[in-house]
Design a protein around this motif. Structure first.
Motif, PDB file in Angstrom:
ATOM      1  N   ASP A 242      -6.067  18.756 -27.857  1.00 45.90           N
ATOM      2  CA  ASP A 242      -5.747  20.242 -27.669  1.00 45.90           C
ATOM      3  C   ASP A 242      -5.224  20.566 -26.531  1.00 45.90           C
ATOM      4  O   ASP A 242      -5.397  21.239 -26.121  1.00 45.90           O
ATOM      5  CB  ASP A 242      -7.325  21.047 -27.789  1.00 45.90           C
ATOM      6  N   VAL A 243      -5.492  19.397 -25.726  1.00 45.83           N
ATOM      7  CA  VAL A 243      -5.039  19.168 -24.200  1.00 45.83           C
ATOM      8  C   VAL A 243      -3.364  18.788 -23.930  1.00 45.83           C
ATOM      9  O   VAL A 243      -2.943  18.609 -24.726  1.00 45.83           O
ATOM     10  CB  VAL A 243      -6.087  18.112 -23.477  1.00 45.83           C
ATOM     11  N   PRO A 244      -2.555  20.272 -23.353  1.00 42.51           N
ATOM     12  CA  PRO A 244      -2.955  21.540 -22.699  1.00 42.51           C
ATOM     13  C   PRO A 244      -3.213  22.692 -22.553  1.00 42.51           C
ATOM     14  O   PRO A 244      -3.551  23.278 -22.411  1.00 42.51           O
ATOM     15  CB  PRO A 244      -1.603  20.883 -21.626  1.00 42.51           C
ATOM     16  N   SER A 245      -3.127  22.890 -24.432  1.00 44.00           N
ATOM     17  CA  SER A 245      -3.665  24.119 -24.138  1.00 44.00           C
ATOM     18  C   SER A 245      -4.859  24.466 -23.988  1.00 44.00           C
ATOM     19  O   SER A 245      -5.419  25.871 -23.669  1.00 44.00           O
ATOM     20  CB  SER A 245      -3.229  24.377 -25.947  1.00 44.00           C
ATOM     21  N   ARG A 246      -6.074  23.352 -23.956  1.00 41.12           N
ATOM     22  CA  ARG A 246      -7.577  23.781 -23.230  1.00 41.12           C
ATOM     23  C   ARG A 246      -7.741  22.999 -22.272  1.00 41.12           C
ATOM     24  O   ARG A 246      -6.648  21.483 -22.419  1.00 41.12           O
ATOM     25  CB  ARG A 246      -8.816  23.386 -24.574  1.00 41.12           C
TER      26      ARG A 246
ATOM     27  N   GLY B 210      -4.653  17.329 -16.665  1.00 45.87           N
ATOM     28  CA  GLY B 210      -5.393  16.454 -18.080  1.00 45.87           C
ATOM     29  C   GLY B 210      -5.115  16.110 -18.834  1.00 45.87           C
ATOM     30  O   GLY B 210      -4.949  15.270 -20.176  1.00 45.87           O
ATOM     31  N   MET B 211      -4.209  14.552 -17.773  1.00 48.37           N
ATOM     32  CA  MET B 211      -2.574  13.827 -18.905  1.00 48.37           C
ATOM     33  C   MET B 211      -3.727  11.937 -18.367  1.00 48.37           C
ATOM     34  O   MET B 211      -3.750  11.697 -17.671  1.00 48.37           O
ATOM     35  CB  MET B 211      -2.179  13.923 -18.427  1.00 48.37           C
ATOM     36  N   LEU B 212      -3.376  11.940 -19.601  1.00 46.88           N
ATOM     37  CA  LEU B 212      -3.785  10.040 -19.867  1.00 46.88           C
ATOM     38  C   LEU B 212      -2.371   8.979 -19.811  1.00 46.88           C
ATOM     39  O   LEU B 212      -2.721   8.154 -18.369  1.00 46.88           O
ATOM     40  CB  LEU B 212      -5.271  10.022 -20.249  1.00 46.88           C
ATOM     41  N   ALA B 213      -1.770   9.977 -19.554  1.00 45.60           N
ATOM     42  CA  ALA B 213       0.128   9.080 -19.364  1.00 45.60           C
ATOM     43  C   ALA B 213       0.939  10.025 -19.496  1.00 45.60           C
ATOM     44  O   ALA B 213       0.141  11.111 -19.288  1.00 45.60           O
ATOM     45  CB  ALA B 213       0.015   8.472 -20.796  1.00 45.60           C
ATOM     46  N   ASP B 214       2.059   9.490 -19.490  1.00 44.18           N
ATOM     47  CA  ASP B 214       3.118  10.203 -18.616  1.00 44.18           C
ATOM     48  C   ASP B 214       3.942  10.404 -19.804  1.00 44.18           C
ATOM     49  O   ASP B 214       3.371   9.863 -20.868  1.00 44.18           O
ATOM     50  CB  ASP B 214       3.449   9.380 -17.341  1.00 44.18           C
ATOM     51  N   ALA B 215       4.733  10.843 -19.961  1.00 35.69           N
ATOM     52  CA  ALA B 215       5.726  11.780 -21.526  1.00 35.69           C
ATOM     53  C   ALA B 215       5.513  10.251 -22.197  1.00 35.69           C
ATOM     54  O   ALA B 215       6.155  10.315 -23.264  1.00 35.69           O
ATOM     55  CB  ALA B 215       6.727  12.218 -20.813  1.00 35.69           C
ATOM     56  N   SER B 216       6.375   8.985 -21.510  1.00 34.54           N
ATOM     57  CA  SER B 216       6.521   7.754 -22.384  1.00 34.54           C
ATOM     58  C   SER B 216       5.317   7.168 -22.805  1.00 34.54           C
ATOM     59  O   SER B 216       5.593   5.850 -23.290  1.00 34.54           O
ATOM     60  CB  SER B 216       7.274   6.579 -22.081  1.00 34.54           C
ATOM     61  N   HIS B 217       3.951   8.090 -23.056  1.00 36.59           N
ATOM     62  CA  HIS B 217       3.087   7.200 -23.260  1.00 36.59           C
ATOM     63  C   HIS B 217       2.821   5.839 -22.469  1.00 36.59           C
ATOM     64  O   HIS B 217       1.790   5.373 -23.140  1.00 36.59           O
ATOM     65  CB  HIS B 217       2.994   7.149 -24.589  1.00 36.59           C
ATOM     66  N   VAL B 218       2.843   6.144 -21.089  1.00 35.21           N
ATOM     67  CA  VAL B 218       2.446   5.024 -20.346  1.00 35.21           C
ATOM     68  C   VAL B 218       1.468   5.402 -19.252  1.00 35.21           C
ATOM     69  O   VAL B 218       1.311   6.965 -18.703  1.00 35.21           O
ATOM     70  CB  VAL B 218       3.893   3.668 -20.065  1.00 35.21           C
ATOM     71  N   MET B 219      -0.029   4.272 -19.145  1.00 31.37           N
ATOM     72  CA  MET B 219      -0.622   4.963 -17.814  1.00 31.37           C
ATOM     73  C   MET B 219       0.167   4.596 -16.714  1.00 31.37           C
ATOM     74  O   MET B 219       0.225   3.522 -16.418  1.00 31.37           O
ATOM     75  CB  MET B 219      -1.945   4.607 -18.600  1.00 31.37           C
TER      76      MET B 219
ATOM     77  N   PRO C  34      -7.933  14.132  -8.868  1.00 33.55           N
ATOM     78  CA  PRO C  34      -7.204  15.634  -8.838  1.00 33.55           C
ATOM     79  C   PRO C  34      -6.116  15.072  -7.970  1.00 33.55           C
ATOM     80  O   PRO C  34      -5.056  16.848  -7.727  1.00 33.55           O
ATOM     81  CB  PRO C  34      -8.651  16.049  -7.875  1.00 33.55           C
ATOM     82  N   HIS C  35      -5.539  15.310  -7.537  1.00 30.83           N
ATOM     83  CA  HIS C  35      -4.032  14.663  -6.905  1.00 30.83           C
ATOM     84  C   HIS C  35      -2.992  13.793  -7.844  1.00 30.83           C
ATOM     85  O   HIS C  35      -1.859  13.750  -6.742  1.00 30.83           O
ATOM     86  CB  HIS C  35      -4.113  14.192  -5.213  1.00 30.83           C
ATOM     87  N   VAL C  36      -2.919  13.758  -8.684  1.00 32.00           N
ATOM     88  CA  VAL C  36      -2.375  13.309  -9.519  1.00 32.00           C
ATOM     89  C   VAL C  36      -1.891  14.485 -10.397  1.00 32.00           C
ATOM     90  O   VAL C  36      -2.950  15.153 -11.458  1.00 32.00           O
ATOM     91  CB  VAL C  36      -2.475  11.866 -10.466  1.00 32.00           C
ATOM     92  N   ALA C  37      -0.447  14.335 -11.082  1.00 30.31           N
ATOM     93  CA  ALA C  37      -0.357  15.015 -11.925  1.00 30.31           C
ATOM     94  C   ALA C  37       0.667  14.625 -12.753  1.00 30.31           C
ATOM     95  O   ALA C  37       1.919  13.936 -11.884  1.00 30.31           O
ATOM     96  CB  ALA C  37       0.786  16.912 -11.093  1.00 30.31           C
ATOM     97  N   LEU C  38       1.488  14.778 -14.084  1.00 29.33           N
ATOM     98  CA  LEU C  38       1.542  13.995 -15.111  1.00 29.33           C
ATOM     99  C   LEU C  38       2.452  15.398 -16.117  1.00 29.33           C
ATOM    100  O   LEU C  38       1.940  15.581 -17.309  1.00 29.33           O
ATOM    101  CB  LEU C  38       0.913  13.866 -15.793  1.00 29.33           C
ATOM    102  N   PRO C  39       3.390  15.511 -15.341  1.00 31.51           N
ATOM    103  CA  PRO C  39       4.004  17.190 -16.553  1.00 31.51           C
ATOM    104  C   PRO C  39       4.513  16.191 -17.620  1.00 31.51           C
ATOM    105  O   PRO C  39       5.536  15.453 -17.461  1.00 31.51           O
ATOM    106  CB  PRO C  39       4.990  18.306 -15.667  1.00 31.51           C
ATOM    107  N   GLY C  40       4.904  17.453 -18.897  1.00 32.69           N
ATOM    108  CA  GLY C  40       4.990  16.989 -19.949  1.00 32.69           C
ATOM    109  C   GLY C  40       4.427  15.535 -20.351  1.00 32.69           C
ATOM    110  O   GLY C  40       4.419  14.643 -20.998  1.00 32.69           O
ATOM    111  N   GLY C  41       2.848  15.544 -19.720  1.00 32.05           N
ATOM    112  CA  GLY C  41       2.217  13.947 -20.269  1.00 32.05           C
ATOM    113  C   GLY C  41       1.379  14.098 -21.340  1.00 32.05           C
ATOM    114  O   GLY C  41       1.862  15.312 -22.039  1.00 32.05           O
ATOM    115  N   GLU C  42       1.002  13.094 -22.040  1.00 39.47           N
ATOM    116  CA  GLU C  42       0.195  12.749 -22.501  1.00 39.47           C
ATOM    117  C   GLU C  42      -1.077  13.511 -22.699  1.00 39.47           C
ATOM    118  O   GLU C  42      -2.228  12.490 -21.695  1.00 39.47           O
ATOM    119  CB  GLU C  42       0.296  11.397 -23.835  1.00 39.47           C
ATOM    120  N   GLY C  43      -1.334  14.254 -23.032  1.00 40.19           N
ATOM    121  CA  GLY C  43      -2.727  15.684 -23.063  1.00 40.19           C
ATOM    122  C   GLY C  43      -4.066  13.794 -23.264  1.00 40.19           C
ATOM    123  O   GLY C  43      -3.805  13.234 -24.236  1.00 40.19           O
ATOM    124  N   CYS C  44      -5.275  14.140 -22.026  1.00 42.90           N
ATOM    125  CA  CYS C  44      -6.608  13.389 -22.845  1.00 42.90           C
ATOM    126  C   CYS C  44      -6.772  13.419 -24.296  1.00 42.90           C
ATOM    127  O   CYS C  44      -7.306  12.394 -25.083  1.00 42.90           O
ATOM    128  CB  CYS C  44      -7.228  13.333 -21.600  1.00 42.90           C
TER     129      CYS C  44
END
Length: 185
Positions: free
Chosen positions: A146-150, A15-24, A133-143
Motif C-alpha cells: 500500500d505504499v506510497p498511497s499510505r 517509504g521506499m525500500l528500493a529504487d525504480a529498478s527494484h534495487v536497494m 529520513p534524508h534519503v528520497a527515492l522518487p518512483g521507487g518501490e514501496g516497502c
C-alpha cells in the motif's frame, strides 16, 4: 510449531525500500543498520523473502530460508543454495514449507519484498522499521503493497502494530530503527 515472527526493512523518507529498478541503492545502506540487520538474522531460525530480496552477508549461505516464488509448484531445495527452500505460497502453506525445510520453531525473520511482507502482516510479533529520513527515492518501490498511497506507519498501525521507542543506528544520518509490536490480545 511455535514461531515468533519479525519483519525487517529500511526505508527512505518516502517509504521506499528500493529504487525504480527494484534495487536497494547505496544511498539506503548504512553501517549501523547493516550491523543491526546482520545480528538479527544470525539469531533467526528461518529467513523468508522473495526472489529480489537477499541480505548478501558473509553468513547468508549458512542461514535456513524460504524463498517465495511463483516459478515452481512443489516445494523444492534451491539448486544454488542448499539451505534454501523454494516455496510457492499458492501451492503450499507456510507450515508445510517449514516442515519441508525442517524448521519447527524459533524466530522467523521476514525480509521482503512488499508482497512477502504483506503475507505475514497479521502474524508479526515485531516489525523492525529502520528509517533513513534524508534519503528520497522518487518512483521507487514501496516497502509495503500500500505504499506510497499510505505511509509505512499507517500500514503497520492498520494491522494492529504500535511503535515502541526508536533506537539510533547512525547518528550522522539520523537513521533509526523502531520496533512495532503487536499488542497482547
Amino acid at each position: 510449531m511455535s514461531f515468533h515472527f519479525e519483519g525487517y526493512v529500511i526505508v527512505s523518507a518516502d517509504g521506499m525500500l528500493a529504487d525504480a529498478s527494484h534495487v536497494m541503492p547505496d544511498s539506503l545502506k548504512f553501517r549501523g543498520d547493516k550491523l543491526f540487520f546482520e545480528q538479527a538474522l544470525d539469531g533467526a531460525a528461518l529467513i523468508v523473502h522473495g526472489r529480489n530480496s537477499h541480505e548478501q552477508q558473509p553468513n547468508s549461505a549458512k542461514r535456513k530460508r524460504l524463498i517465495a516464488t511463483r516459478k515452481i509448484k512443489a516445494l523444492t531445495v534451491d539448486p544454488e543454495m542448499p539451505n534454501a527452500t523454494l516455496w510457492n505460497p499458492e501451492h503450499a502453506s507456510f507450515e508445510e514449507a517449514c516442515a519441508f525445510a525442517d524448521v519447527a520453531s524459533g524466530r522467523v525473520a521476514i525480509i521482503g519484498g512488499p508482497v512477502v511482507f504483506e503475507m505475514f502482516m497479521d502474524r508479526y510479533d515485531t516489525f523492525w522499521l529502520s528509517e533513513a529520513p534524508h534519503v528520497a527515492l522518487p518512483g521507487g518501490e514501496g516497502c509495503f503493497v500500500d505504499v506510497p498511497s499510505r505511509t509505512p506507519h499507517e500500514v503497520l498501525r492498520s494491522h494492529g502494530l504500535s511503535p515502541g521507542t526508536p533506537y539510533m543506528l547512525d547518528a550522522a544520518h539520523d537513521v533509526t530503527v523502531t520496533p512495532w509490536r503487536r499488542q497482547v490480545r
